[in-house]
Design an enzyme around this catalytic site. Sequence first.
Site, PDB file in Angstrom:
ATOM      1  CG  ASP A   1      -3.120 -21.771 -82.062  1.00  0.00           C
ATOM      2  OD1 ASP A   1      -2.040 -21.998 -81.483  1.00  0.00           O
ATOM      3  OD2 ASP A   1      -4.059 -21.163 -81.523  1.00  0.00           O
TER       4      ASP A   1
ATOM      5  CG  HIS B   1      -1.508 -21.599 -77.991  1.00  0.00           C
ATOM      6  ND1 HIS B   1      -2.129 -21.050 -79.087  1.00  0.00           N
ATOM      7  CD2 HIS B   1      -1.687 -20.718 -76.975  1.00  0.00           C
ATOM      8  CE1 HIS B   1      -2.666 -19.889 -78.759  1.00  0.00           C
ATOM      9  NE2 HIS B   1      -2.417 -19.656 -77.482  1.00  0.00           N
TER      10      HIS B   1
ATOM     11  CB  SER C   1      -4.566 -17.676 -76.372  1.00  0.00           C
ATOM     12  OG  SER C   1      -3.599 -17.180 -77.244  1.00  0.00           O
TER      13      SER C   1
END
Length: 397
Positions: A158, A189, A344
Amino acid sequence: MGCIKVISVFLAAVAAVDARAFFHNRGGNDVIPNSYIVVMKDGVTAEDFDSHISSVAATHSLNKAKRGSETVGHKDSFNINGWRAYNGHFDEATIESILKDDKVNYVEHDRVVKLAALTTQPNAPTWGLGRVSHKAPGNKDFVYDSSAGQGITIYGVDTGIDIHHSEFAGRIRWGTNTVDNDNTDGNGHGTHTAGTFAGTTYGVAKKANIVAVKVLSAGGSGSTSGVIKGIDWCVTDARSKNTLGKAALNLSLGGSFSQASNDAVTRAQEAGIFVAVAAGNDNRDAKNSSPASAPAVCTAASSTIDDQKSSFSNWGTIVDIYAPGSNILSAAPGGGTRTLSGTSMASPHVCGVGAAMLAQGVSVAQACNRLKQIGNAVIRNPGTGTTNRLLYNGSGR
């Protein structure tokens, strides 16, 4: 997935070359100029691969001198469970030469890859954990097996992870960085997804070990080749630590269709790593996205708190399971929390439940099938040809 092996930019130049050596990326306008991924045929030895790389380097140097090209040539080599490939920055003449080598399977453009998250909603409720541990909606308690992923290693591929966050205390290490020289999560994120798959408070597999693998920048983007390099590192790391069969990998990212990306995750899965992938946020058939379109991995679409398909979520026959993805509360860099929406957020729920199953003795090869078997058939309007199964951890509630 069928392979129509053509690279359009070389139609005239390579018309006489064996068409099996070409591959066309379906759709998208995210090509990185003069950047390519070259995939070798199965069975190519290390010696043959090294010989090919040396030949390419010589050809590139010759063409660079002849044409004044500013391309840099070969960059990184990959070997994921016997799948040999490399990426590089080449002019057309060098690519034409590469395609003539009968050891080459296909060549494709390197492309931009982005994270698969959408909006932030302050102070939204956390509901995903309760939903995946109950057959009916509306339950806030998270019920789970006490093993909670203990003994399993989860690779968060990520934007990086805040390894100092209290959610991961004593269970996390930094792995590698394929995108820049900043070993932090400047985006948030990656920290958020890690909080969902293995955070102490917000996570599914609360006792799993975590490895931060950074392949996306603070801006949330990277390249197909950078993602492949990260996956290659994960497989090598798991093999070196004897954790193949006891490892999972979360990919809350994607781009347009890439055979190389799909091949890489397939080989990682075959090596013994459970791979969960976000379906994408374009409200379209996920067959056009990678690595979501790889049949071997567990592809997650996003659901809402009332068991509907999230408006943004991709769909299609390639989707394996729905999981909570709208308004998910999880960890944020610096010790805090934030709420995000996207496939996600669905993927790490799947990754966490998959990791918990591995800890209970389910094999990597059977984990996704098991999730589909016990998933609750409750998703309304899932999309044409799409499963209506919602992720469930089998708690019995």
